[in-house]
Design a protein around this motif. Structure first.
Motif, short mmCIF file in Angstrom:
data_model
loop_
_atom_site.label_atom_id
_atom_site.label_comp_id
_atom_site.label_asym_id
_atom_site.label_seq_id
_atom_site.Cartn_x
_atom_site.Cartn_y
_atom_site.Cartn_z
N GLU A 64 45.46 34.91 39.21
CA GLU A 64 44.46 35.76 39.84
C GLU A 64 45.17 36.83 40.69
O GLU A 64 46.07 36.51 41.46
CB GLU A 64 43.53 34.95 40.73
CG GLU A 64 42.52 34.11 39.97
CD GLU A 64 41.53 33.41 40.90
OE1 GLU A 64 41.47 33.77 42.10
OE2 GLU A 64 40.83 32.50 40.43
N PRO B 219 36.51 37.26 41.29
CA PRO B 219 37.52 37.51 40.25
C PRO B 219 36.90 37.54 38.86
O PRO B 219 36.04 36.72 38.53
CB PRO B 219 38.50 36.34 40.42
CG PRO B 219 37.72 35.28 41.11
CD PRO B 219 36.75 35.98 41.99
N THR B 220 37.34 38.48 38.05
CA THR B 220 36.83 38.62 36.69
C THR B 220 37.95 39.06 35.76
O THR B 220 38.89 39.73 36.18
CB THR B 220 35.68 39.65 36.65
OG1 THR B 220 35.23 39.81 35.29
CG2 THR B 220 36.15 41.01 37.14
N ARG B 221 37.82 38.66 34.50
CA ARG B 221 38.74 39.13 33.46
C ARG B 221 38.11 40.22 32.61
O ARG B 221 38.71 40.67 31.63
CB ARG B 221 39.14 37.97 32.55
CG ARG B 221 39.99 36.90 33.21
CD ARG B 221 40.48 35.91 32.17
NE ARG B 221 41.24 34.83 32.77
CZ ARG B 221 41.83 33.87 32.07
NH1 ARG B 221 41.74 33.87 30.75
NH2 ARG B 221 42.50 32.92 32.67
N ARG B 222 36.93 40.65 32.98
CA ARG B 222 36.22 41.65 32.18
C ARG B 222 36.96 42.97 32.21
O ARG B 222 37.21 43.55 33.27
CB ARG B 222 34.80 41.83 32.71
CG ARG B 222 33.97 42.83 31.92
CD ARG B 222 32.52 42.76 32.33
NE ARG B 222 32.34 43.04 33.74
CZ ARG B 222 32.20 44.26 34.25
NH1 ARG B 222 32.25 45.33 33.45
NH2 ARG B 222 32.02 44.44 35.55
N ARG B 223 37.28 43.47 31.05
CA ARG B 223 38.00 44.73 30.96
C ARG B 223 37.04 45.90 31.17
O ARG B 223 35.85 45.81 30.92
CB ARG B 223 38.70 44.85 29.61
CG ARG B 223 39.81 43.81 29.44
CD ARG B 223 40.57 43.99 28.14
NE ARG B 223 41.25 45.27 28.10
CZ ARG B 223 42.09 45.63 27.13
NH1 ARG B 223 42.36 44.79 26.13
NH2 ARG B 223 42.67 46.80 27.15
N SER C 4 45.17 27.97 32.40
CA SER C 4 44.65 29.12 31.67
C SER C 4 45.80 29.88 31.00
O SER C 4 46.77 30.24 31.66
CB SER C 4 43.90 30.06 32.62
OG SER C 4 42.81 29.40 33.21
N ASP D 124 44.85 38.42 33.04
CA ASP D 124 44.68 37.95 34.41
C ASP D 124 43.30 38.37 34.91
O ASP D 124 42.65 39.24 34.35
CB ASP D 124 45.75 38.55 35.32
CG ASP D 124 47.13 37.97 35.06
OD1 ASP D 124 47.22 36.88 34.46
OD2 ASP D 124 48.13 38.62 35.43
N SER D 125 42.86 37.74 35.99
CA SER D 125 41.60 38.13 36.62
C SER D 125 41.87 38.94 37.87
O SER D 125 42.92 38.79 38.50
CB SER D 125 40.75 36.90 36.93
OG SER D 125 41.47 35.97 37.70
N LYS E 252 47.90 32.83 44.33
CA LYS E 252 47.47 34.08 43.72
C LYS E 252 48.42 35.20 44.13
O LYS E 252 49.21 35.04 45.06
CB LYS E 252 46.04 34.41 44.19
CG LYS E 252 45.03 33.30 43.93
CD LYS E 252 43.81 33.44 44.80
CE LYS E 252 42.77 32.36 44.53
NZ LYS E 252 43.27 31.00 44.47
N THR F 208 43.48 42.84 34.02
CA THR F 208 42.59 42.37 32.96
C THR F 208 43.15 42.67 31.57
O THR F 208 42.82 41.97 30.61
CB THR F 208 41.19 43.00 33.11
OG1 THR F 208 41.31 44.44 33.14
CG2 THR F 208 40.53 42.55 34.41
#
Length: 291
Positions: A83, A141-145, A28, A122-123, A180, A118
């Motif tokens: 992560e 884990p999420t990359r959503r800002r 990634s 990164d997540s 991580k 984010t």
């Protein structure tokens, strides 16, 4: 709060700057030095053509300088995402309120970590634990800002009533896959055996212990006077007559506990970061860059 408002709140917060120890595996695209090398990224070195047969990356100058007439290509270092996880102790001792509310500090730290991670691709993931992993608090884990304020609210609403933090053993076993960055956030008032077990289970990751403390626990102790102590984990209240000899023993015990934690932490990861009074992203950044 709308997504736009959440994004503006996060933008106003100073970033926590971190970098993984060593090169990061994975494919990634992100902000950190990757373990793999190829044709794109930051220049790394030059290698013989047979090691990386990519005619697009032939280094003409290096090839002409080779007295053995070998062909050389440029190899580049990939940039990879990682992560970032926060493992949060939600046992009863985390309800402590002195000069600051302990869970206020935890919520501010995790919200800032989520925003910082984010923002660079990164997540961020969260696992809350007391006697078991708390699914009502945890997030994948999420990359959503813009998730920082939601994480803050979730942590502030989490009840801390259990007498143990054994769920952190299970939390460590859930973090499978590539390494991580893992922040373990607690006051670490655990048995030494539990500290060693949790940290050893996270040894393959980049482990960052964060110790929640308060000036009232040591600096605020009087030399003389009656003190009412409340054990938040169920042992009840008791009144203690504080005197200089008892105060010295108390402080010596706290120092020994801190030394033990530091010894175990540095065997498996980074030295602990002490979070007391108020959260400052710059102070955590200095700790992460310097360790």
């Amino acid at each position: 709060m709308t997504a736009g408002e959440a994004a503006r709140v996060e933008t106003a917060q100073p970033d926590i700057v971190y970098r993984p120890r060593g090169r990061v595996p994975g494919t990634s695209v992100g902000a950190h030095r990757g373990r793999d090398a190829g044709g794109l990224g930051t220049f790394r070195d030059q290698v013989p053509f047979l090691r990386m047969p990519d005619a697009r990356r032939i280094d003409v100058r290096a090839t002409l300088r080779d007295p053995f007439e070998g062909t050389h290509v440029r190899r580049f270092e990939s940039r990879t995402a990682v992560e970032v996880w926060a493992l949060v102790d939600l046992s009863a001792s985390m309800r402590y309120r002195g000069e600051a509310d302990r869970m206020d500090l935890v919520a501010a730290l995790c919200a800032s970590l989520a925003a910082s991670a984010t923002r660079i691709g990164d997540s961020f993931g969260l696992l809350g634990c007391d006697g078991a992993v708390r699914e009502d608090v945890s997030l994948p884990p999420t990359r959503r800002r813009g998730i920082g304020p939601a994480i803050r609210e979730r942590l502030l609403a989490a009840p801390c009533t259990a007498a143990r933090a054994d769920g952190l053993r299970e939390a460590g076993r859930r973090l499978v896959g590539r390494p991580k960055i893992v922040f373990v956030i607690s006051d670490f008032r655990w048995p030494e055996a539990l500290v060693a077990e949790v940290f050893s289970g996270l040894a393959r990751h980049d482990l960052v212990p964060v110790v929640l403390a308060d000036p009232s626990e040591d600096e605020g102790l009087p030399a003389w006077g009656l003190m009412e102590l409340d054990d938040l984990e169920g042992a009840g209240r008791r009144t203690v007559f504080m005197r200089p000899a008892l105060r010295r023993r108390w402080l010596a015990h706290e120092q020994a506990r801190a030394d033990t934690l530091r010894r175990i932490a540095t065997a498996y990861g980074r030295p602990p970061f002490r979070l007391a009074g108020r959260f400052e992203a710059e102070a955590l950044t200095r700790h992460l860059i310097g360790t």
